[in-house]
Design a protein around this motif. Structure first.
Motif, PDB file in Angstrom:
ATOM      1  N   ASP A 219       0.812  -1.227   0.000  1.00 52.54           N
ATOM      2  CA  ASP A 219       0.000   0.000   0.000  1.00 52.54           C
ATOM      3  C   ASP A 219       0.847   1.279   0.000  1.00 52.54           C
ATOM      4  O   ASP A 219       0.424   2.295  -0.536  1.00 52.54           O
ATOM      5  CB  ASP A 219      -0.980   0.006   1.181  1.00 52.54           C
ATOM      6  CG  ASP A 219      -0.266   0.075   2.526  1.00 52.54           C
ATOM      7  OD1 ASP A 219       0.871  -0.430   2.603  1.00 52.54           O
ATOM      8  OD2 ASP A 219      -0.828   0.638   3.470  1.00 52.54           O
ATOM      9  N   GLY A 222       1.758   2.665   5.209  1.00 50.66           N
ATOM     10  CA  GLY A 222       1.933   2.267   6.605  1.00 50.66           C
ATOM     11  C   GLY A 222       0.834   1.359   7.140  1.00 50.66           C
ATOM     12  O   GLY A 222       0.754   1.143   8.350  1.00 50.66           O
ATOM     13  N   GLY A 226       3.757  -4.807   5.013  1.00 48.41           N
ATOM     14  CA  GLY A 226       4.646  -5.543   4.100  1.00 48.41           C
ATOM     15  C   GLY A 226       6.100  -5.094   4.180  1.00 48.41           C
ATOM     16  O   GLY A 226       7.023  -5.881   4.016  1.00 48.41           O
ATOM     17  N   PHE A 237       8.336   1.001   9.483  1.00 50.46           N
ATOM     18  CA  PHE A 237       7.782   0.751   8.160  1.00 50.46           C
ATOM     19  C   PHE A 237       8.552   1.588   7.146  1.00 50.46           C
ATOM     20  O   PHE A 237       8.577   2.832   7.248  1.00 50.46           O
ATOM     21  CB  PHE A 237       6.294   1.089   8.124  1.00 50.46           C
ATOM     22  CG  PHE A 237       5.478   0.194   9.015  1.00 50.46           C
ATOM     23  CD1 PHE A 237       5.489  -1.176   8.833  1.00 50.46           C
ATOM     24  CD2 PHE A 237       4.723   0.715  10.047  1.00 50.46           C
ATOM     25  CE1 PHE A 237       4.771  -2.013   9.660  1.00 50.46           C
ATOM     26  CE2 PHE A 237       3.994  -0.116  10.882  1.00 50.46           C
ATOM     27  CZ  PHE A 237       4.021  -1.488  10.694  1.00 50.46           C
TER      28      PHE A 237
HETATM   29 FE1  FES Z   1       2.359  -1.347   3.533  1.00 54.09          FE
HETATM   30 FE2  FES Z   1       4.626  -0.044   4.093  1.00 54.09          FE
HETATM   31  S1  FES Z   1       3.981  -0.832   2.206  1.00 54.09           S
HETATM   32  S2  FES Z   1       3.063  -0.667   5.454  1.00 54.09           S
END
Ligand code: FES
Ligand code: FAD
Ligand code: MG
Length: 284
Positions: A219, A222, A226, A237
């Motif tokens: 995403d 945050g 991931g 993050f």
């Molecule tokens: Fe989803 Fe960083 S890419 S929390």
């Protein structure tokens, strides 16, 4: 809003660059930031790419990517006039461009793409730039001309000795750290293993070192977790706290383990794509 590809060039066998219409991103971006793109609205995955450059007047950003799997290979097939469905950004925190003095910029492979805008900004700020640019072989070395232009001293290394010095980037880095005076600051961007060993060298000589981390991202806001890393023993993050961190505090071993977590699926998807029937596992 989709984003037209204005121009595209192949830089080496597996590395490509394209100028893409994204006027708002082009105006707002700062060195060190990235975008998350998805090629179409039909279940395409999201991948992060550093904004390698921007032309605010033209309203374009440039991306440089290495063909390593399904999405980057699909992107390599796009031509000027084609469109990318979604370009989200600029994401991440901009690089802190200070007047450090002498800065050693170490880049490996595709890591040279995110390193270039940072090195350019450091040079413009008045720093003396020593660049160490490395690749596995001559064919994979990119942006030599651009680094030559902005560096006060340039060292080229290849793993196989096909160009420049036959060495890993850590070898000249150690020699530069041994100089008197030693560099005031280092930036190291490349494969996680390269950044890990660059940080080992600079830690020994107490040269502060920034790294830009290339964790898996989904995403970019945050929420998904991931891109989680362990930093000074705490979770961070990369998308919202980074992508740049003090490399001496990053747990690279954990990061590398997480980067490889989906390798089997990624390989399978790439094979399916090459056979011309990939829908990211939806048609299994
Ligand atoms: Fe989803 Fe960083 S890419 S929390
Ligand atoms: P896959 O076969 O799906 O994956 C190959 C490898 O790429 C994986 O093993 C994993 O290590 C990594 N990867 C896979 N999916 C993702 C994902 N969603 N997010 C991050 N990594 C992933 N690459 C460039 O070539 N140029 C850049 O300028 C660049 N900038 C980056 C900036 C940031 C902040 C980050 C986090 C990564 C950046 N990358 C860059 C890495 C790039 O995102 C991955 O190479 C790309 O996602 C691979 O996708 P794929 O489907 O082609 O390969
Ligand atoms: Mg992928």
């Amino acid at each position: 809003m989709s984003h037209k590809i204005v121009s595209k060039k192949q830089l080496s066998e597996d590395v490509f660059t394209a100028e893409i219409e994204a006027p708002l991103v082009a105006r707002a971006r700062q060195p060190g930031q990235f975008v998350i793109i998805s090629l179409n609205n039909d279940y395409a995955e999201r991948i992060p790419l550093t904004i390698a450059g921007a032309d605010p007047q033209k309203g374009t950003i440039s991306l440089i990517w290495q063909r390593v799997g399904k999405t980057t290979a699909e992107m390599a097939q796009l031509q000027p006039g084609d469109e990318i469905a979604n370009v989200a950004g600029p994401l991440g925190n901009p690089t802190d461009i200070e007047l450090f003095g002498t800065v050693v910029c170490v880049g490996g492979g595709i890591g040279l793409a995110p390193l270039l805008p940072i090195a350019e900004a450091l040079k413009a700020r008045g720093n003396t730039i020593i660049s160490i640019i490395g690749a596995r072989n001559k064919e994979l070395l990119i942006l030599e001309e651009e680094f030559t232009r902005i560096s006060d001293e340039l060292i080229i290394t290849t793993d196989d000795g096909s160009y420049g010095r036959k060495a890993l980037v850590t070898e000249p880095l150690k020699e530069i750290c041994q100089r008197d005076p030693k560099p005031n600051q280092a930036f190291a961007i490349g494969p996680a293993i390269m950044m890990k060993f660059c940080c080992k060298v600079t830690k020994e000589f107490e040269v502060p070192t920034q790294v830009s981390l290339n964790t898996i991202m989904i995403d970019g806001t945050g929420m998904c977790g991931g891109c989680r890393i362990e930093y000074a023993g705490q979770p961070k993050f990369v998308c919202v706290d980074g992508p740049e961190f003090d490399g001496h505090k990053v747990n690279f071993d954990l990061m590398m383990k997480r980067l490889n977590a989906y390798q089997d699926m990624e390989k399978k998807e790439y094979e399916r794509f090459k056979k011309g029937k990939c829908k990211l596992g939806l048609d299994q």
